[in-house]
Scaffold this motif. Structure first.
Motif: not given
Length: 409
Positions: A95-103
Motif C-alpha cells: 500500500e502507498n497510503f499516507k502515514t496513518g491512513t491504514m491505522e
C-alpha cells in the motif's frame, strides 16, 4: 508452468507508479496480484492520457500487467470486511497510503499481524513512517530534488535537472520488491511476517552511491558534469561525422587503444593524459583533441572499430532505434498481450531472465473492476451477497472506460 512466486498471493492497495511497479514485477514472477480500487475513485494513472489506445491509458498499462482488478469501497464497514478476508489469505499487502491512513482504517500493521501473523506488509510513502516528514505527501519529482540527485544532474552551466523517467518511483518499486522477497525468505525461517517501510526519499538518497559517499568523506560538494563523468575521462558523448555516440573509457589500456584508433597516439604518451588521475585534471585540454579526431568518420564506422577493439561505446538512440535494435529484440524486451477492449497491445519485456521459471505476461493490464465477482466468489460470497454489495455501492463490477472515470482526490 510453475513460476518463481507461484502460490504467493499479494493484495495491491497501491496506485500511481511506485507501488504498482512493485506489484507488477511480483506478478511477472508468478504471484497472484489482486489490485484494489474504489468503485468510483480509481488509480489516477487510468486517467493519464495521452498517450492512449482508444482512451485506455498506456501509463496505466505500463505498470499494471499480470494483475486482477477488483473494486471495494474502503470507507464502508462491509468494504473493510472484504479486505480483511483477503488479508487473511494473503502473503503480502502493498500500500502507498499516507502515514496513518491504514491505522485509521483499522488495518495498521499491529492489527494485520493479529489477523494474519504470516502477512508481509509493505508500505510505500514519500518519507517513511518515522521522522519529521512522515506525514507529508511525496512525489517522484520532489524526491529527486530533496535527495540531492537533481543537484548533480544536468549541464554545468544549466539548471538542476530531474531524470526523464520517474526515477524515484522506479527505484522505490524495485527496493520494495527486494524487501518483500527478503521478508518472504525470512518467513521461511521464522514463520512470521514483518513490516517493510520503503520511502521515495530513502531510495533516491541511496541512489547517490559514489557521489554521496564522496561527499560524506570529504565534505566537498559535487558539481554537475552533464554527460561527462567526475572520475573517468573520456567518458561522455561525442559528435561524429553524422550523429553522437558515447565513449566510456574505464582504464589506461582502453585509452591507449582509443588513441591508436583515432591516430593520436601522442596523447596516450603525454604525461597530462597517460593516467586516469591525470586525465581528470586535464580534461579541458584532452576532450577537444578527441572530439576533433572523431569528426573524420561516421558513427557506425567508429562504433564498429571501437567494439572490435574492446573499447566501451554505444549510440545515443531515439526510441525508434531502441525498439529496432537486434539486441533488444533478441532479449524479448517487446511483449504483446491481448487486451479485451483495444485488442493487441505492446508492453515492455521484463529484464528478469530466469532459466527454470521464466517470466511471462499471463494477464493484460486489467480493466476497472474486471475481476471483482471472480475474486469475491473465491472468498466464499454467493451471487446474492455480491448483488447486495453492488446495490449498496460497496463494490462496482461495471467495467468503465477511462474517459468516464473520476480522479482520486
Amino acid at each position: 508452468m510453475t513460476k518463481a512466486l507461484s502460490g504467493i498471493k499479494v493484495l495491491d492497495l497501491s496506485r500511481v507508479v511506485a507501488g504498482p511497479t512493485c506489484t507488477s514485477m511480483l506478478g511477472d514472477l508468478g504471484a497472484d496480484i489482486i489490485k484494489v480500487e474504489g468503485p468510483e475513485l480509481v488509480d489516477e494513472t487510468r486517467t493519464w492520457f495521452p498517450p492512449d489506445v482508444e482512451e485506455i491509458s498506456l501509463y496505466f498499462m505500463a505498470v499494471n500487467r499480470n494483475k486482477r482488478a477488483i473494486t471495494v469501497d474502503l470507507k464502508t464497514e462491509k468494504g473493510i470486511q472484504i479486505i480483511k478476508k483477503l488479508l487473511k489469505e494473503a502473503d503480502v499487502v502493498v500500500e502507498n497510503f499516507k502515514t496513518g491512513t491504514m491505522e485509521r482504517l483499522g488495518l495498521g500493521y499491529e492489527e494485520l499481524k493479529a489477523l494474519n501473523p504470516k502477512l508481509i506488509h509493505c508500505s510505500i510513502t514519500g518519507f517513511g513512517h518515522t521522522g519529521p516528514y512522515k506525514h507529508l505527501p511525496g512525489y517522484d519529482f520532489i524526491a529527486q530534488g530533496m535527495s540531492g540527485f537533481m543537484s548533480v544532474n544536468g549541464t554545468p552551466d544549466g539548471e538542476p535537472t530531474k531524470a526523464g523517467i520517474a526515477m524515484a518511483d522506479l527505484y522505490t518499486g524495485l527496493y520494495a520488491v527486494i524487501s518483500i522477497l527478503a521478508a518472504l525468505q525470512a518467513r521461511n525461517h521464522t514463520g512470521r511476517g514483518q513490516h517493510c517501510d520503503i520511502s521515495l526519499l530513502d531510495s533516491m538518497v541511496s541512489s547517490l552511491l559514489n557521489i554521496g559517499t564522496g561527499f560524506l568523506n570529504t565534505g566537498n560538494l559535487p558539481v554537475r558534469y552533464g554527460n561527462q563523468h567526475p572520475t573517468l575521462v573520456p567518458y561522455q558523448n561525442f559528435n561524429t561525422k553524422d550523429y553522437e555516440i558515447i565513449i566510456a573509457v574505464g582504464n589506461d589500456g582502453q585509452f591507449e587503444r582509443l588513441c591508436s584508433l583515432l591516430e593520436v597516439d601522442e596523447l596516450s604518451r603525454d604525461e597530462r593524459f597517460a593516467t586516469a588521475s591525470a586525465r581528470i585534471m586535464n580534461r579541458e585540454a584532452l576532450i577537444p583533441r578527441i572530439q576533433e579526431a572523431l569528426l573524420t568518420k561516421t558513427a557506425d564506422e567508429w562504433l564498429t572499430a571501437f567494439q572490435e577493439n574492446n573499447i566501451p561505446c554505444g549510440p545515443i538512440n531515439t526510441l525508434d532505434r531502441v525498439f529496432e535494435d537486434k539486441q533488444v529484440l533478441e532479449r524479448q524486451m517487446i511483449q504483446e498481450v491481448e487486451h479485451p477492449q483495444v485488442g493487441m497491445v505492446k508492453l515492455l519485456g521484463s529484464p528478469l531472465k530466469l532459466s527454470d521459471t521464466p517470466v511471462t505476461i499471463e494477464r493484460h493490464p486489467p480493466l476497472h473492476g474486471e475481476h471483482t465477482e471472480e475474486v469475491l466468489l473465491e472468498l466464499g460470497y454467493d451471487s446474492q451477497e455480491i448483488e447486495s454489495l453492488m446495490e449498496e455501492k460497496v463494490i462496482n463490477m461495471k467495467i468503465a472506460s477511462s474517459s468516464s472515470i473520476p480522479i482520486n482526490q
